[in-house]
Write an enzyme that holds these catalytic residues in place. Structure first.
Site, PDB file in Angstrom:
ATOM      1  N   LYS A  93       0.845  -1.195   0.000  1.00 55.59           N
ATOM      2  CA  LYS A  93       0.000   0.000   0.000  1.00 55.59           C
ATOM      3  C   LYS A  93       0.883   1.248   0.000  1.00 55.59           C
ATOM      4  O   LYS A  93       1.883   1.308   0.719  1.00 55.59           O
ATOM      5  CB  LYS A  93      -0.899  -0.019   1.239  1.00 55.59           C
ATOM      6  N   SER A 147      -9.648   1.794   2.897  1.00 55.58           N
ATOM      7  CA  SER A 147      -8.804   2.545   1.994  1.00 55.58           C
ATOM      8  C   SER A 147      -7.750   1.702   1.265  1.00 55.58           C
ATOM      9  O   SER A 147      -7.201   2.150   0.259  1.00 55.58           O
ATOM     10  CB  SER A 147      -8.093   3.662   2.753  1.00 55.58           C
ATOM     11  N   SER A 199      -9.613  -0.297   7.265  1.00 60.97           N
ATOM     12  CA  SER A 199      -9.058  -0.213   5.908  1.00 60.97           C
ATOM     13  C   SER A 199      -8.341  -1.447   5.380  1.00 60.97           C
ATOM     14  O   SER A 199      -8.019  -1.488   4.192  1.00 60.97           O
ATOM     15  CB  SER A 199      -8.109   0.975   5.810  1.00 60.97           C
TER      16      SER A 199
HETATM   17  N1  GLN Z   1     -12.906   4.323   6.321  1.00 57.71           N
HETATM   18  C1  GLN Z   1     -12.351   4.798   7.551  1.00 57.71           C
HETATM   19  C2  GLN Z   1     -11.935   6.242   7.379  1.00 57.71           C
HETATM   20  O1  GLN Z   1     -12.208   6.786   6.386  1.00 57.71           O
HETATM   21  C3  GLN Z   1     -11.179   3.950   7.959  1.00 57.71           C
HETATM   22  C4  GLN Z   1      -9.984   4.202   7.148  1.00 57.71           C
HETATM   23  C5  GLN Z   1      -8.791   3.417   7.582  1.00 57.71           C
HETATM   24  O2  GLN Z   1      -8.888   2.408   8.261  1.00 57.71           O
HETATM   25  N2  GLN Z   1      -7.629   3.919   7.226  1.00 57.71           N
HETATM   26  O3  GLN Z   1     -11.343   6.835   8.225  1.00 57.71           O
END
Ligand code: GLN
Length: 489
Positions: free
Chosen positions: A82, A157, A181
């Protein structure tokens, strides 16, 4: 024995066996994966940066080490990273314009570990900008497509990491999980995703979003692979003060095919009324399988503060993000606007043009929550509720070995469906966020395909008890066939 084809479809442990027996070389395997990327990535768009030359070089080196009988479970195995994890000499953008040209001068701890073990890095994967999002659509560059239905999101994400593993563009990937994420995209893309206990894996070289929540973990085709990758990247690192000095077990040893003697709790707040029927049915079937495997399943568990978790997260995570993202000022690194009237104007314009809407929204939320006169009402209160949430999990673990819950409330949604409605997007993570708030380990495992789209369940464990989480996930996986399905690309 004939070598199974196609090579890109192998799991990590299958590939490692073939490499060890010299039936396949890392160069062949890496070429197969790179070919696969060329074949499908114009449709999937999982990658922001491809590292073909580096990958082929690393593959040759791995073949050399294998020839000298050096062994390691990831030697010569192609993986994807990532783009929020720093890779020395390789552009690391965090999915943001503001880091469009950022080339880190150092490797993250997890990359050091993977390199020691001889992995091959095929590329850096697409993501929501600074890991803020649940669909991949907040990437400043392009969305990633779900391999099971190209019109849908792969989740986020860690969108590119999940899509790459699902479509055979990498044998494994690393993601990061601040509120879901790793697990949510794994769930929506039909792969396994594991967020370890906070402190299990060093965050050194992980670009910070919510520092009290962030954790790196693997996305893989199966549970055994998750155990292998976690074992490689876990452990203490003095450069991350929150990384714990706790022994890292041989996780593969806990992979046994039954659940006898385990007591699993099912928190009722994770099965709200009006829940998606496909997800509910898949969960019910999964719980029955666990009972068949010998587990005692207790459906009377309650975690009453669960409904507050989303609100707590959207105070704490943006507060931490607003502090962490203050460093992007166009002076030290990254995109820099230079045509302004003075330094302040340049700094303002750097941030105005460099950050996308969601990142700006989070910075504003966090700055507001932390400002004088509001701090007690928001941040301090959120921290208090955080303690309550953690205590409720502690209490549940007094009498249960692990908890089982859905990951995403729905299967993958359409690209564009939620981009203009941040609250709907935030709700994608209602079931994953409490786990980060409490710092617990949790894995997402595929458990069905309602309407042809993958869904998964999560196993949530006690702090540092990744072994039990893996055991539950593995026994279930081995008793079912879901993990063998591959998207029709
Ligand atoms: N979807 C959540 C956010 O937007 C979690 C994102 C993540 O785990 N980095 O913060």
């Amino acid at each position: 024995m004939p070598v199974p084809e196609p090579l890109y479809a192998l799991t990590v442990h299958e590939a490692a066996e073939l490499l060890a027996r010299r039936e396949v070389s890392s160069l062949e395997l890496t070429r197969a994966v790179l070919d696969r990327i060329h074949q499908v990535d114009d449709r999937i768009r999982a990658f922001l940066t491809l590292c073909e030359d580096e990958a082929l070089q690393q593959a040759r080196e791995a073949d050399g080490r294998l020839a000298r009988d050096e062994t390691s479970p990831l030697m010569g195995i192609p993986g994807a990273i990532k783009d929020v994890i720093c890779t020395k000499g390789i552009r690391t953008t965090c999915g943001s314009r503001i880091l469009d040209n950022f080339v880190p001068p150092f490797d993250a701890f997890v990359i050091e570990r993977l390199k020691e073990s001889g992995f091959v890095m095929v590329g850096k994967t697409n993501m929501d900008e600074f890991a803020m999002g649940s669909s991949g659509e907040n990437s400043a560059f392009h969305p990633t497509h779900n391999p099971w239905d190209l019109e849908r999101v792969p989740g986020g994400s860690s969108a590119g990491s999940a899509a790459a593993v699902a479509s055979g563009e990498a044998l494994f990937a690393l993601g990061s999980d601040t509120g879901g994420s790793i697990r949510q995209p794994a769930c929506l893309s039909g792969v396994v995703g594991f967020k370890p206990t906070y402190g299990r894996v060093s965050r050194f070289g992980l670009v910070a979003f919510g520092s009290s929540l962030d954790q790196i973990g693997p996305l893989t085709k199966g549970v055994r692979d998750a155990a292998i990758v976690l074992r490689c990247i876990a452990g203490h690192d003095p450069r991350d003060s929150t990384s714990a000095e706790v022994d890292v077990p041989e996780y593969e040893q806990s992979l046994v095919p039954d659940l006898r003697g385990l007591r699993l709790g099912v928190p009722r707040e994770y099965f709200p009324e009006g829940m998606d029927q496909g997800v509910r049915d898949a969960m019910e079937a999964a719980l029955r399988t666990m009972e068949d495997l010998g587990a005692e399943v207790d459906r009377e568990v309650s975690l009453p503060s669960t409904p507050h978790a989303l609100a707590v997260y959207y105070i704490i995570a943006p507060s931490e993000a607003s502090a962490n993202l203050a460093r992007y000022d166009g002076v030290k690194y990254g995109f820099s606007h230079t045509e302004g009237q003075d330094m302040w104007d340049n700094m303002e314009k750097t941030r105005q043009f460099g950050f996308g809407d969601e990142v700006k929204r989070r910075i504003m939320l966090g700055t507001y929550a932390l400002s004088a006169g509001y701090y007690d009402a928001y941040y301090l209160k959120a921290q208090k509720v955080r303690t309550l949430i953690r205590r409720e999990f502690d209490a549940a673990f007094q009498s249960h070995d692990a908890l089982v819950a859905p990951v995403s409330p729905t299967p993958a949604f359409k690209i564009g469906e939620k981009v203009d409605d941040p609250l709907q997007m935030y709700l994608s993570d209602v079931f994953t966020i409490p786990v980060n708030i409490a710092g617990l380990p949790a894995i997402s495992v595929p458990c069905g395909f309602p309407g042809g789209l993958p869904v998964g369940f999560q196993v949530i464990g006690k702090p540092f008890d990744e072994a039990t989480v893996l055991r539950v996930a593995y026994a279930y996986e081995q008793a079912t066939e879901w993990h063998k399905r591959r998207p029709p690309l």
